[in-house]
Design an enzyme around this catalytic site. Structure first.
Site, PDB file in Angstrom:
ATOM      1  N   PRO A  85      -7.738  11.586  -5.228  1.00  0.00           N
ATOM      2  CG  PRO A  85      -8.558  13.141  -6.770  1.00  0.00           C
ATOM      3  CD  PRO A  85      -8.730  11.723  -6.310  1.00  0.00           C
ATOM      4  CB  SER A 140      -2.061   6.527   3.467  1.00  0.00           C
ATOM      5  OG  SER A 140      -0.885   7.030   2.894  1.00  0.00           O
ATOM      6  CB  ILE A 199      -4.081   5.470 -12.346  1.00  0.00           C
ATOM      7  CG1 ILE A 199      -5.068   5.895 -11.246  1.00  0.00           C
ATOM      8  CG2 ILE A 199      -4.304   4.015 -12.776  1.00  0.00           C
ATOM      9  CD1 ILE A 199      -4.841   5.263  -9.873  1.00  0.00           C
ATOM     10  CD  GLU A 218       1.608  -1.853  -5.667  1.00  0.00           C
ATOM     11  OE1 GLU A 218       0.465  -2.107  -5.243  1.00  0.00           O
ATOM     12  OE2 GLU A 218       1.934  -0.741  -6.134  1.00  0.00           O
ATOM     13  N   GLY A 236      30.311  12.527  -9.480  1.00  0.00           N
ATOM     14  CA  GLY A 236      30.523  13.974  -9.494  1.00  0.00           C
ATOM     15  C   GLY A 236      29.536  14.641 -10.440  1.00  0.00           C
ATOM     16  N   GLY A 287       2.602   2.008  -3.562  1.00  0.00           N
ATOM     17  CA  GLY A 287       2.347   0.689  -2.973  1.00  0.00           C
ATOM     18  C   GLY A 287       2.301   0.721  -1.461  1.00  0.00           C
TER      19      GLY A 287
END
Ligand SMILES: Cc1cc2nc3c(=O)[nH]c(=O)nc-3n(C[C@H](O)[C@H](O)[C@H](O)COP(=O)(O)OP(=O)(O)OC[C@H]3O[C@@H](n4cnc5c(N)ncnc54)[C@H](O)[C@@H]3O)c2cc1C
Length: 402
Positions: free
Chosen positions: A149, A153, A178, A261, A362, A386
């Site tokens: 949390p 990064s 996860i 990944e 549309g 990732g």
């Protein structure tokens, strides 16, 4: 005007096949592609609308995917993997799976491709023998638990602690976002066993039935068919033998795992862009406004050309990167940066094509049941998961020595 049949696209002929550069593919690649194409058309594509609404898909699909050789790709044969495969097999798998039009199904079905390699590379022989065969046979589910949390990064700042107590580690902390987190039987988990920073991070394989784990389901913008969970580890006792690699070596292993990944995400993104193009093309050829097909209006056919041009460019970059992954001398200093740039180019292509396809359809493009609507909802996770677009640029800049 009728909706495209679920999983089926109107008016597509062989001329519109995604153009792969033939020189990269051997006959076994093309055979594998045909097998997957039939598998996706039969077992996944007809069900994606139903599974999206149900926010799940049958567990049985894992076993079926194992039977066609999807789950074993890239894993050692002695543990149930498939020998003789290379990066082009993985590329084909990602592109062909994307043809089902649901990133959510693909993300959960293939979550072992991010949770499993770290066990195959760094687990003890006992651990590999216990975890890999049932996962690669589709009997058990593997997930990767890195993000917390407090942030995803900056992996080096993670806070979940694992404190040594005799022949166990005691794990306390939280993980979030996860993939396969609700159903997983194994979590490949990043924990802090040492001091602050990257050098204090280790990897532990945590069994899903370990006392002290609680899981809660998260609701999302897209990837509805994929289960995504928040995990609490409350004093979980994990055998010290579940350590992957040496204590303190986790950060480097996680970074290397990201390359696979990111490549796979890029290949899938181009596959989804192709689905959008096909759906828009089919619609533009069938639907008439002002007495002409949509494709007869210059602005619409130019949009289709722009979509195809962006897909072709990204596809060429994807194949070039795949070739380098298999052939470049070890330690190619540019390769990690190239994978990061590829991920950004591929996911931008997907975003552009999803937007262009919805516009071409549309109002119908806004309706549940079209591929373009689902892919438009799903695209952002490809630009975030990732490693975000910004982090990709930072890594590429560092590699380039800018
Ligand atoms: C559907 C879904 C599934 C996922 N599955 C998994 C999974 O299976 N396992 C797992 O471990 N994680 C998973 N993730 C988490 C994903 O990897 C993270 O969301 C991602 O790494 C970003 O972390 P964050 O969300 O904490 O954003 P943050 O790190 O908080 O970043 C927020 C924003 O700030 C930007 N930013 C951060 N630092 C910088 C910087 N230095 N310079 C410029 N901009 C910066 C980011 O690019 C981003 O735009 C999943 C996420 C989603 C949405």
């Amino acid at each position: 005007m009728r909706l495209p049949a679920p999983g089926g696209l109107p008016g597509i002929d062989a001329m519109n096949e995604l153009r792969l550069n033939a020189s990269y593919y051997r006959p076994e690649h093309l055979d594998f592609r045909e097998t997957l194409r039939r598998f996706v058309a039969r077992e996944i594509a007809p069900h994606v609308n139903e599974w999206d609404e149900a926010e799940s898909f049958p567990r049985e699909l894992y076993r079926k995917a194992a039977d066609v050789g999807l789950l074993g790709l890239g894993f050692p044969e002695e543990f149930g993997g498939i020998a003789g495969t290379d990066t082009f097999h993985r590329l084909i798998a990602s592109v062909e799976l994307a043809q089902c039009g649901s990133g959510g199904v693909v993300a959960s079905l293939m979550s072992h491709t991010i949770g499993g390699p770290l066990v195959a590379l760094y687990g003890s022989p006992d651990l590999k023998a216990r975890m890999l065969p049932p996962v690669l046979a589709g009997e058990r589910i593997s997930a990767l638990a890195i993000t917390e949390p407090s942030g995803g990064s900056d992996v080096s700042a993670l806070r979940t602690v694992a404190i040594r107590d005799g022949d166990h580690f005691v794990v306390t902390g939280e993980k979030t976002f996860i993939t396969s987190g609700i159903r997983a039987d194994f979590f490949t988990t990043a924990v802090r066993t040492g001091g602050e920073g990257a050098g204090g991070i280790s990897l532990l394989l945590i069994d899903g039935d370990t006392p002290g784990i609680t899981r809660s389901k998260l609701k999302k913008m897209g990837w509805w068919a994929s289960d995504t969970a928040h995990l609490h580890f409350d004093g979980c006792r994990v055998p010290a033998g579940n350590l992957l690699g040496k204590e303190g070596s986790g950060f480097r292993a996680i970074m290397e795992n990201f390359n696979g990944e990111r490549f796979t995400l890029a290949a899938g993104a181009i596959g989804f862009a192709w689905v959008c193009y096909q759906e828009a093309l089919g619609w533009a050829r069938e639907r008439k406004t002002f007495g002409r097909r949509l494709a007869d209006h210059q602005v619409v056919r130019h949009r289709l050309v722009d979509m195809l041009a962006s897909i072709e460019a990204a596809r060429a970059m994807l194949e070039e990167t795949a070739w380098r992954l298999d052939h470049a001398p070890a330690g190619d200093p540019q390769l990690v940066g190239s994978i990061c740039m590829l991920k950004n180019v591929a996911t931008r292509t997907m975003q552009f094509c999803a937007d262009a396809a919805v516009q071409t359809l549309g109002g119908m493009g806004y309706m549940r049941g079209t591929h373009s609507e689902r892919i438009y909802r799903e695209v952002k996770v490809n630009m975030i998961g990732g490693g975000t677009e910004e982090i990709m640029k930072e890594l590429a800049a560092r590699q380039l020595g800018l």
